[in-house]
Motif scaffolding. Structure first.
Motif, PDB file in Angstrom:
ATOM      1  N   ASP B  40       0.570  -0.979   0.309  1.00  0.00           N
ATOM      2  CA  ASP B  40       0.116  -0.063  -0.157  1.00  0.00           C
ATOM      3  C   ASP B  40       0.489   1.038  -0.030  1.00  0.00           C
ATOM      4  N   ARG B  69       3.644  -0.636 -11.573  1.00  0.00           N
ATOM      5  CA  ARG B  69       3.771  -1.461 -10.436  1.00  0.00           C
ATOM      6  C   ARG B  69       4.291  -2.776 -11.456  1.00  0.00           C
ATOM      7  N   ASP B 118       5.311  -9.942  -2.654  1.00  0.00           N
ATOM      8  CA  ASP B 118       3.557  -9.741  -2.639  1.00  0.00           C
ATOM      9  C   ASP B 118       3.543  -9.305  -4.077  1.00  0.00           C
ATOM     10  N   PHE B 121       3.311 -11.147  -7.511  1.00  0.00           N
ATOM     11  CA  PHE B 121       2.110 -12.568  -7.476  1.00  0.00           C
ATOM     12  C   PHE B 121       0.984 -11.599  -7.268  1.00  0.00           C
ATOM     13  N   PHE B 123      -0.851  -9.980  -9.531  1.00  0.00           N
ATOM     14  CA  PHE B 123      -1.781  -9.497 -10.694  1.00  0.00           C
ATOM     15  C   PHE B 123      -2.119 -11.396 -11.071  1.00  0.00           C
ATOM     16  N   ARG B 124      -3.785 -10.278 -11.041  1.00  0.00           N
ATOM     17  CA  ARG B 124      -4.521 -11.665 -11.894  1.00  0.00           C
ATOM     18  C   ARG B 124      -4.859 -11.929 -12.846  1.00  0.00           C
ATOM     19  N   HIS B 170       5.236 -22.412  -4.408  1.00  0.00           N
ATOM     20  CA  HIS B 170       4.552 -21.181  -4.153  1.00  0.00           C
ATOM     21  C   HIS B 170       3.339 -21.018  -2.245  1.00  0.00           C
ATOM     22  N   GLY B 171       2.648 -22.022  -2.197  1.00  0.00           N
ATOM     23  CA  GLY B 171       2.112 -22.181  -1.568  1.00  0.00           C
ATOM     24  C   GLY B 171       2.815 -21.735   0.011  1.00  0.00           C
ATOM     25  N   MET B 174       3.582 -18.471   0.502  1.00  0.00           N
ATOM     26  CA  MET B 174       2.338 -17.470   0.454  1.00  0.00           C
ATOM     27  C   MET B 174       2.271 -17.668   1.869  1.00  0.00           C
ATOM     28  N   LEU B 175       2.416 -19.167   2.850  1.00  0.00           N
ATOM     29  CA  LEU B 175       1.886 -19.133   4.285  1.00  0.00           C
ATOM     30  C   LEU B 175       2.717 -18.542   4.853  1.00  0.00           C
ATOM     31  N   ILE B 176       3.720 -18.687   4.431  1.00  0.00           N
ATOM     32  CA  ILE B 176       4.702 -17.967   5.347  1.00  0.00           C
ATOM     33  C   ILE B 176       5.107 -16.673   5.518  1.00  0.00           C
ATOM     34  N   LEU B 177       4.588 -16.156   4.697  1.00  0.00           N
ATOM     35  CA  LEU B 177       4.309 -14.498   4.812  1.00  0.00           C
ATOM     36  C   LEU B 177       2.875 -13.868   5.235  1.00  0.00           C
ATOM     37  N   THR B 178       2.279 -14.909   5.923  1.00  0.00           N
ATOM     38  CA  THR B 178       0.635 -15.017   6.578  1.00  0.00           C
ATOM     39  C   THR B 178       1.342 -15.386   7.509  1.00  0.00           C
TER      40      THR B 178
END
Lengths: 205, 205
Positions: B40, B69, B118, B121, B123-124, B170-171, B174-178
């Motif tokens: 942000d 971005r 972050d 990854f 972009f959708r 990848h998962g 991602m879980l580490i970042l959370t």
DNA sequence: GCTCCAATTTGACACTGTAAACTTGACATT
DNA sequence: AATGTCAAGTTTACAGTGTCAAATTGGAGC
């Protein structure tokens, strides 16, 4: 002007200062915005407008935009959990089938509500929000944990297997959302077949 | 006022209307903002201020905020790729060690530059941005693909194994970042051990 | 000296989150 | 019934944001 209270019962437009169930209506509006326009479309002011209240009304129900996001994520986690359970309960009740069902429900939720899925996993470590969300997210994690429990090798750290399964499905869902492999779900079963390797008991010496 | 051009060579403050290498300086400023304050905190105006130019200057180098971005993500993917290769090259050169090295580099990047991870990854599917980023992201995906290639079973769809390995790492990242499991990296090796199961050849009948 | 051009600035607008002060209706107490 | 209290929303205001159009500036080429 008819004031839609967001609930199922048709209540009269009571007055200008007591909506009745504004908090729920704002969450509902937020999910709609999310579904229609993705993460960036979720806005306090647009939520308020959609719920038919003034732009500053949400401040009295949530702690700012982050608070609204957390509240929506709580609802999102609940739907996420129920989706996984629905898929699991639809499968034959061997532990293996149950695990596969959970994972299929996981992927189904990511595909069917991608923006909501994005939101619930958008909070990062050491943020105030992720602490506020702890209570709302824990049940979902518990569902995953339970489905892995029957395959835990005796004496091993129980977190490892659980983390492996979880990472696999989470990563697959994330990569689906990025559109990396054209998302057909046709390859899901082939992909999930690796679960049998992950949950297989350790080699006996 | 000294104008920092962001480059390594110290150039004189030429004039007010020709920065010299503003595009690169803006990307550099953007990465700094990202690192300091997360997704942000990346803002066109703050980027401009940090590069010492007016608030509307970035518009002439990028197509809006999304364009910035994407540009930063291109640089991010490049660093990501190099990090993976560095870890891979540091390991003994068996295919297995190389795959493990790639995965360790993957996790190292996610831990060391979480905001940049972050961003790349974020972009959708079906967005204009992800098409613009295709060229910048493909080399990174190729690195992963190549490291999996030696383990492809003959005759099988080559995408499956690659997707399984990729999703797993990848998962996990991602879980580490959370912050779900207190991130120590102490369990990484135990976790990555599942790779041996995934890449194992199919059972012979 | 002159023009032309690209880079950058300036100024403006709409939209956002947020905070403070104000208004209103419901309810409890007397 | 009159009163006071309080929670729920409103109104107003402000700073920060992306974006656009127009003006400015300095340098290159002639």
């Amino acid at each position: 002007m008819i004031r839609d209270c967001g609930g199922m019962s048709s209540e009269k437009p009571k007055d200008r200062h007591h909506h009745g169930n504004l908090r729920a209506a704002l969450i509902e509006a937020g999910i709609a915005l999310l579904t229609e326009g993705g993460l960036d479309a979720l806005t306090l002011r647009k939520c308020a407008a959609r719920a038919g209240v003034s732009h500053a009304a949400p401040a009295h129900h949530f702690d700012g935009l982050d608070g609204l996001r957390v509240a929506i994520a709580e609802e999102g986690f609940d739907r996420f959990r129920r989706r996984m359970l629905a898929y699991a309960d639809a499968a034959p009740q061997t532990p293996r089938d149950r695990l596969f069902g959970i994972c299929r429900g996981y992927l189904a939720f990511a595909r069917q509500e991608p923006a909501l899925y994005d939101l619930i996993f958008s909070f990062r470590a050491n943020s105030r929000m992720i602490e506020d969300l702890e209570e709302g997210s824990a049940p979902s994690y518990m569902v995953l944990r339970d489905s892995c429990a029957p395959f835990q090798p005796a004496g091993a750290d129980p977190v490892i297997l659980e983390t492996q399964v979880w990472s696999l499905v989470h990563g697959y869902a994330m990569l689906i959302l990025t559109g990396r492999f054209g998302d057909t779900s046709a390859r899901d079963e082939e992909f999930l077949a690796v679960l049998d390797r992950i949950i297989a008991p350790p080699l006996s010496p």
